[in-house]
Design an enzyme around this catalytic site. Structure first.
Site, PDB file in Angstrom:
ATOM      1  N   ILE A 156       1.633 -16.869 -70.235  1.00 26.58           N
ATOM      2  CA  ILE A 156       2.550 -17.954 -69.882  1.00 26.58           C
ATOM      3  C   ILE A 156       1.801 -19.274 -69.966  1.00 26.58           C
ATOM      4  CG2 ILE A 156       4.130 -18.872 -68.137  1.00 26.58           C
ATOM      5  CD1 ILE A 156       4.054 -16.038 -66.840  1.00 26.58           C
ATOM      6  N   GLY A 213       1.492 -23.450 -69.258  1.00 23.26           N
ATOM      7  CA  GLY A 213       1.957 -24.451 -68.296  1.00 23.26           C
ATOM      8  C   GLY A 213       2.196 -23.886 -66.913  1.00 23.26           C
ATOM      9  N   CYS A 214       1.170 -23.239 -66.333  1.00 21.28           N
ATOM     10  CA  CYS A 214       1.331 -22.558 -65.047  1.00 21.28           C
ATOM     11  C   CYS A 214       0.815 -23.354 -63.853  1.00 21.28           C
ATOM     12  CB  CYS A 214       0.626 -21.203 -65.083  1.00 21.28           C
ATOM     13  SG  CYS A 214       1.401 -20.003 -66.174  1.00 21.28           S
ATOM     14  N   SER A 215       0.563 -24.637 -64.021  1.00 17.28           N
ATOM     15  CA  SER A 215       0.008 -25.410 -62.914  1.00 17.28           C
ATOM     16  C   SER A 215       1.025 -25.655 -61.800  1.00 17.28           C
ATOM     17  CB  SER A 215      -0.542 -26.749 -63.418  1.00 17.28           C
ATOM     18  OG  SER A 215       0.495 -27.519 -64.014  1.00 17.28           O
ATOM     19  N   SER A 216       2.317 -25.655 -62.153  1.00 21.12           N
ATOM     20  CA  SER A 216       3.351 -25.924 -61.149  1.00 21.12           C
ATOM     21  C   SER A 216       4.704 -25.529 -61.722  1.00 21.12           C
ATOM     22  CB  SER A 216       3.361 -27.416 -60.771  1.00 21.12           C
ATOM     23  OG  SER A 216       3.699 -28.207 -61.901  1.00 21.12           O
ATOM     24  N   GLY A 217       5.733 -25.688 -60.893  1.00 21.74           N
ATOM     25  CA  GLY A 217       7.112 -25.564 -61.368  1.00 21.74           C
ATOM     26  C   GLY A 217       7.459 -24.234 -62.001  1.00 21.74           C
ATOM     27  N   GLY A 266       6.493 -22.618 -64.711  1.00 17.67           N
ATOM     28  CA  GLY A 266       5.417 -21.726 -65.131  1.00 17.67           C
ATOM     29  C   GLY A 266       4.776 -21.011 -63.963  1.00 17.67           C
ATOM     30  N   SER A 301      15.638 -26.731 -72.541  1.00 21.68           N
ATOM     31  CA  SER A 301      16.326 -27.510 -71.511  1.00 21.68           C
ATOM     32  C   SER A 301      17.828 -27.513 -71.740  1.00 21.68           C
ATOM     33  CB  SER A 301      15.820 -28.958 -71.513  1.00 21.68           C
ATOM     34  OG  SER A 301      16.557 -29.751 -70.599  1.00 21.68           O
ATOM     35  N   TYR A 341      13.178 -36.807 -75.729  1.00 20.19           N
ATOM     36  CA  TYR A 341      12.968 -35.519 -75.063  1.00 20.19           C
ATOM     37  C   TYR A 341      13.967 -34.478 -75.559  1.00 20.19           C
ATOM     38  CZ  TYR A 341      12.817 -32.005 -71.373  1.00 20.19           C
ATOM     39  OH  TYR A 341      12.721 -30.819 -70.684  1.00 20.19           O
TER      40      TYR A 341
END
Length: 256
Positions: free
Chosen positions: A9, A11-15, A17, A130, A143
């Protein structure tokens, strides 16, 4: 899939992920959680977890990460950055930053893991985009363009991977105030302003801050990713969150 399957996975720093990594760990998967700065990981210590550094805009970083990760059964491309700004105020450098991360990072990671999935004749790639691609919204042209590009990329990719037994799916989250998207977007907005749109931009930001109605929780996205990975009958596009589900039912021609 193996008896103890593995998911990588980004982008696992927050949110999204972070919660997705937690959910897969809770359900017995091996998890390769990647982030730019592994020292800040808040994931629980377990033998099922490996945390690896990864910058999806750096080819060498991708190569090192995929080599260290070893065999995987699923790739979840979640890493991304947001941008809310009028197009006239967006520099080409900022636009490229958004596309480099959201589009080219997704393509590069996918390309890096496909050989092993194709050779095994099994596996799945899940791209998190998104729900803004479902309905036009202001200040999101760059975006939305990046996320719409990933949608089209994934749907075409799915056709070419199907003969090899490999699946590709999309998860479309709705608005999630609790994630770092807003903070990241505001960081880019600071260098993407335009005086002609100042009043309108403040109005839109105010509506977003004070908006009522359903929103998306990170766990909604984690559950949608779980379905995309584990359910071979899951649809190509899976909206995540009540607001995303509502937008998917309205269709692209609904009034903004």
């Amino acid at each position: 899939m193996s008896s103890t399957p593995t998911v990588l996975i980004t982008g696992c720093s927050s949110g999204f992920g972070l919660d997705t990594a937690r959910l897969f760990l809770d359900r017995g998967w091996r998890v390769i959680a990647t982030l730019r700065n592994p020292q800040v990981s808040v994931l629980p210590a377990t033998d099922l977890l490996r945390v690896l550094p990864l910058d999806v805009t750096d080819a060498h970083s991708i190569q090192r990460c995929v080599a260290e990760a070893g065999p995987i059964d699923a790739l979840v491309n979640n890493a991304g950055i947001g941008l809310l700004a009028p197009l006239e105020g967006v520099s080409m450098a900022t636009a490229r930053e958004v596309f480099d991360t959201n589009v080219m990072g997704t393509i590069a990671m996918t390309q890096a893991v496909l050989p092993q999935l194709r050779e095994r004749g099994a596996g799945v790639v899940v791209n998190v985009t998104s729900s803004v691609t479902l309905k036009p919204l202001p200040l999101l042209s760059v975006y939305t363009g990046s996320k719409a590009a990933v949608n089209a990329f994934t749907e075409s990719l799915a056709l070419e991977l199907a003969p090899f037994g490999v699946r590709a799916r999309l998860v479309l989250p709705g608005r999630a105030p609790s994630t770092s998207f807003g903070a990241n977007a505001r960081r880019l907005v600071e260098r993407s302003g335009h005086p002609a749109y100042a009043d309108y931009t403040q109005h839109v930001f105010g509506v977003m801050r004070d908006g009522h109605g359903p929103v998306t929780q990170a766990l909604d996205v984690a559950e949608a990713v779980w379905r995309a990975v584990t359910d071979p009958t899951a649809p190509m596009r899976i909206p995540a969150g009540e607001d995303a589900v509502a937008l998917s039912q309205e269709g692209p021609n609904a009034s903004a």
